[in-house]
Scaffold this active site. Structure first.
Site, PDB file in Angstrom:
ATOM      1  N   ARG A 152       0.836  -1.200   0.000  1.00 16.99           N
ATOM      2  CA  ARG A 152       0.000   0.000   0.000  1.00 16.99           C
ATOM      3  C   ARG A 152       0.871   1.251   0.000  1.00 16.99           C
ATOM      4  O   ARG A 152       2.050   1.220   0.370  1.00 16.99           O
ATOM      5  CB  ARG A 152      -0.922   0.026   1.209  1.00 16.99           C
ATOM      6  CG  ARG A 152      -0.215   0.173   2.556  1.00 16.99           C
ATOM      7  CD  ARG A 152      -0.114   1.610   3.041  1.00 16.99           C
ATOM      8  NE  ARG A 152       0.690   1.732   4.250  1.00 16.99           N
ATOM      9  CZ  ARG A 152       1.970   2.074   4.256  1.00 16.99           C
ATOM     10  NH1 ARG A 152       2.613   2.293   3.133  1.00 16.99           N
ATOM     11  NH2 ARG A 152       2.635   2.188   5.408  1.00 16.99           N
ATOM     12  N   SER A 172       4.752  -1.223   2.906  1.00 16.64           N
ATOM     13  CA  SER A 172       4.072  -2.231   3.710  1.00 16.64           C
ATOM     14  C   SER A 172       4.224  -3.652   3.185  1.00 16.64           C
ATOM     15  O   SER A 172       3.260  -4.387   3.037  1.00 16.64           O
ATOM     16  CB  SER A 172       2.586  -1.883   3.838  1.00 16.64           C
ATOM     17  OG  SER A 172       2.036  -2.538   4.946  1.00 16.64           O
ATOM     18  N   SER A 173       5.462  -4.039   2.952  1.00 18.32           N
ATOM     19  CA  SER A 173       5.725  -5.422   2.569  1.00 18.32           C
ATOM     20  C   SER A 173       5.359  -6.381   3.697  1.00 18.32           C
ATOM     21  O   SER A 173       4.952  -7.525   3.440  1.00 18.32           O
ATOM     22  CB  SER A 173       7.195  -5.590   2.186  1.00 18.32           C
ATOM     23  OG  SER A 173       8.054  -5.208   3.261  1.00 18.32           O
ATOM     24  N   GLY A 192      11.465  -2.599   2.870  1.00 20.64           N
ATOM     25  CA  GLY A 192      12.173  -1.467   3.456  1.00 20.64           C
ATOM     26  C   GLY A 192      11.890  -0.136   2.801  1.00 20.64           C
ATOM     27  O   GLY A 192      12.585   0.845   3.053  1.00 20.64           O
ATOM     28  N   GLU A 224      -0.306  10.857   8.050  1.00 21.60           N
ATOM     29  CA  GLU A 224       0.878  10.171   8.585  1.00 21.60           C
ATOM     30  C   GLU A 224       1.019  10.406  10.084  1.00 21.60           C
ATOM     31  O   GLU A 224       0.894  11.537  10.560  1.00 21.60           O
ATOM     32  CB  GLU A 224       2.128  10.686   7.864  1.00 21.60           C
ATOM     33  CG  GLU A 224       3.069   9.606   7.424  1.00 21.60           C
ATOM     34  CD  GLU A 224       2.445   8.673   6.389  1.00 21.60           C
ATOM     35  OE1 GLU A 224       2.064   7.537   6.776  1.00 21.60           O
ATOM     36  OE2 GLU A 224       2.353   9.049   5.228  1.00 21.60           O
ATOM     37  N   HIS A 225       1.267   9.321  10.825  1.00 16.99           N
ATOM     38  CA  HIS A 225       1.408   9.346  12.285  1.00 16.99           C
ATOM     39  C   HIS A 225       0.118   9.819  12.965  1.00 16.99           C
ATOM     40  O   HIS A 225       0.153  10.389  14.055  1.00 16.99           O
ATOM     41  CB  HIS A 225       2.599  10.207  12.710  1.00 16.99           C
ATOM     42  CG  HIS A 225       3.920   9.605  12.329  1.00 16.99           C
ATOM     43  ND1 HIS A 225       4.514   8.596  13.048  1.00 16.99           N
ATOM     44  CD2 HIS A 225       4.745   9.864  11.283  1.00 16.99           C
ATOM     45  CE1 HIS A 225       5.659   8.257  12.468  1.00 16.99           C
ATOM     46  NE2 HIS A 225       5.814   8.998  11.389  1.00 16.99           N
ATOM     47  N   ASP A 257      -2.525   7.455  13.009  1.00 14.58           N
ATOM     48  CA  ASP A 257      -3.248   6.232  13.355  1.00 14.58           C
ATOM     49  C   ASP A 257      -3.245   5.954  14.846  1.00 14.58           C
ATOM     50  O   ASP A 257      -4.282   5.626  15.430  1.00 14.58           O
ATOM     51  CB  ASP A 257      -2.699   5.032  12.566  1.00 14.58           C
ATOM     52  CG  ASP A 257      -1.193   4.863  12.667  1.00 14.58           C
ATOM     53  OD1 ASP A 257      -0.519   5.768  13.231  1.00 14.58           O
ATOM     54  OD2 ASP A 257      -0.683   3.837  12.197  1.00 14.58           O
ATOM     55  N   GLY A 267       8.755   1.377   2.832  1.00 17.80           N
ATOM     56  CA  GLY A 267       7.586   2.032   3.395  1.00 17.80           C
ATOM     57  C   GLY A 267       6.313   1.743   2.625  1.00 17.80           C
ATOM     58  O   GLY A 267       5.337   2.485   2.722  1.00 17.80           O
ATOM     59  N   ASP A 277      -2.214  -0.580   7.585  1.00 18.97           N
ATOM     60  CA  ASP A 277      -1.636  -1.403   6.523  1.00 18.97           C
ATOM     61  C   ASP A 277      -2.426  -2.682   6.304  1.00 18.97           C
ATOM     62  O   ASP A 277      -2.689  -3.094   5.171  1.00 18.97           O
ATOM     63  CB  ASP A 277      -0.181  -1.741   6.856  1.00 18.97           C
ATOM     64  CG  ASP A 277       0.697  -0.508   6.935  1.00 18.97           C
ATOM     65  OD1 ASP A 277       0.223   0.588   6.574  1.00 18.97           O
ATOM     66  OD2 ASP A 277       1.863  -0.638   7.358  1.00 18.97           O
TER      67      ASP A 277
END
Length: 395
Positions: free
Chosen positions: A36, A137-138, A133, A42-43, A45, A135, A184
Site C-alpha cells: 500500500r 508495507s511489505s 524497506g 501520517e502518524h 493512526d 515504506g 496497513d
C-alpha cells in the site's frame, strides 16, 4: 522511466515453478495481498485519527498445498531474507507456535497462530513484488497474504474483513514485536480497484473514496533507496509526546484536540517538542479529511496542496523526514505539472509520493534523477484491489 509492477500472473508463474522444483508436483492453493501507499494521514493512526491509503499493484503471493505430515515447510524467494530463505516447524497446534529465527518467518507464524482455526501442515512458496524497506508495507502484504492463503487452505473465514485485519495486526505485534497501527492490514485486506480507503482509526469505520476523475493525473512513487532509519526509540518518543499532550489537555487522544488546544499546551508550559508533535497530528487529521473530500470532488489541485502541507508538517513539526526525502520532494515540486509531493510512511527513508499530470511523468523522473545524489526507483501507483484467492490454473 518508472518501473512497471510485475503483474500477478507473472509473480504466480514464478512461485509455481519454484514450488514444483522445491516440493515436487503442483500447488493447489494460491492467494495474494497487495502493498500500500498512504496518500495522506501520517502518524495519525495511533492518535485515533484518519488515514487515506490505497492498495498497490505490487503484491505478495503464496502458493502451496496441504499434506498429512507433521511439518509445515515454507520457502521465500525474497532477496532480503538472504540465506535464511527456508524454514519448517511442527504443525500440531497453532497455540504451540512461538517467535524465533529467521525473523521474517515470524510474520507467517504469527498469522497461523492468530488464524480462526488450526490449519493442516502444508508446503508453500512465497514470492513478492513489494519492495522491502521502502515504506510500502511489505510486512502487512505478507501477513494478509498468509491469512488469505490459510482461508483458502481451510475453507474457513472470519465473519468480516475487519477481524482478518486485526488478526494480522496482532501477529505483527506478538510475533514480530512491531507495535504497528491498523492501517496497513486494513488496506491490504479491503483495497478496492479505483478507490482509496478512508479509515477512522478510532472505531475502524471505513469509507471507499472513488477516484473517478483522475484520468489526467497519476501518483508517482519514488523510492529513495535509503532504508528507514526511524528507530524504535525515536518512534516511541514521538508517540509518547502525543500521549502526553492529550493527557495535559484532558482528552482521550489528540483526535479530540484542535488548534486552540495547541495554544493551551503552550500556556501549560508543554515542551516545544510536545507542542510541535501535537500540532502536526491535529493539522494532519484535518488535512486527511479535507483530502478525502477533494478526491471525491476531483479537485486534484487542492489534494496536491494538502500533500505539500503534510510533508512540510512532517519535516518541521514531527521531524521524521530526511535529507534524501526532502531532496526528492523539493525536486519534484520544481517541475511544471506536479501538483503535490510528500514523504509517505513512517519517514527517515523509504518513499515519496507525488501527484502529477500524466504528461509530466517523464520530465519529472528526469529532473529528480538530475537533482538526487542517490539512485532512486520509480513506480506508477494505481489504486488496486485487496487480498484474494486465485486459481493456480488461472494464467
Amino acid at each position: 522511466m518508472a518501473t512497471p509492477a510485475p503483474d500477478v500472473d507473472s509473480v504466480k508463474a514464478k512461485a509455481l515453478q519454484a514450488f514444483d522444483e522445491k516440493f515436487g508436483g503442483r500447488a493447489t492453493v494460491c492467494a495474494y495481498a497487495p502493498g500500500r501507499v498512504n496518500l495522506i494521514g501520517e502518524h495519525t493512526d495511533y492518535n485515533e485519527g484518519f488515514v487515506l491509503p490505497m492498495a498497490l499493484p505490487m503484491v505478495t503471493l503464496i502458493v502451496g498445498r496441504s499434506h498429512d505430515g507433521d511439518k509445515t515447510r515454507i520457502l521465500s524467494l525474497s532477496d532480503v531474507v538472504g540465506d535464511a530463505s527456508e524454514f519448517e516447524f511442527e504443525a500440531r497446534s497453532r497455540a504451540d507456535l512461538k517467535p524465533g529465527e529467521p525473523k521474517w518467518a515470524n510474520y507467517v507464524k504469527g498469522c497461523i497462530s492468530n488464524f480462526i482455526c488450526d490449519a493442516p501442515a502444508f508446503d508453500a512458496v512465497i514470492v513478492s513484488s513489494v519492495p522491502a524497506g521502502a515504506g510500502l508495507s511489505s510486512s502487512a502484504a505478507l501477513e494478509v497474504a498468509t491469512y488469505t492463503f490459510l482461508e483458502a487452505l481451510t475453507k474457513k473465514k472470519p465473519e468480516n474483513p475487519e477481524e482478518k485485519a486485526v488478526a494480522c495486526q496482532k501477529a505483527e505485534h506478538d510475533f514480530a514485536g512491531v507495535p504497528c497501527g491498523i492501517m496497513d492490514q486494513f488496506i491490504s485486506t479491503m483495497g478496492r480497484e479505483g478507490y482509496a480507503l478512508l479509515l477512522n482509526c478510532r472505531d475502524l469505520v471505513t469509507k471507499q473514496i472513488p477516484m473517478l476523475h483522475i484520468d489526467n493525473y497519476v501518483f508517482l512513487i519514488t523510492n529513495s533507496n535509503s532504508p528507514h532509519k526511524l528507530s524504535s526509540s525515536a518512534y516511541c518518543e514521538r508517540r509518547d509526546c502525543c500521549y502526553e499532550a492529550a493527557k495535559m489537555l484532558g482528552k482521550k487522544s489528540l483526535r479530540d484536540a484542535n488548534l486552540n488546544d495547541i495554544l493551551v499546551l503552550t500556556v501549560k508550559n508543554a515542551s516545544d517538542k510536545t507542542v510541535k508533535r501535537a500540532r502536526h497530528v491535529v493539522t494532519e487529521i484535518q488535512r486527511t479529511l479535507d483530502a478525502a473530500v477533494a478526491l471525491e470532488k476531483g479537485d486534484f489541485q487542492q489534494f496536491g496542496q494538502l500533500m505539500n502541507e503534510s510533508h512540510d508538517s512532517l519535516r518541521d513539526d514531527y521531524e521524521v523526514s530526511s535529507e534524501e526525502l526532502d531532496s526528492l520532494v523539493s525536486a519534484a515540486r520544481e517541475v511544471d505539472g506536479v501538483l503535490g509531493s510528500r514523504l509517505t510512511g513512517a519517514g527517515f527513508g523509504g518513499c515519496t509520493i507525488t501527484l502529477l499530470r500524466k504528461d509530466a511523468v517523464d520530465k519529472t523522473i528526469r529532473h529528480i534523477k538530475s537533482k538526487y545524489p542517490g539512485t532512486p526507483a520509480f513506480y506508477i501507483a494505481t489504486p488496486s484491489g485487496g487480498a484474494r484467492e486465485i486459481s493456480v490454473d488461472q494464467l
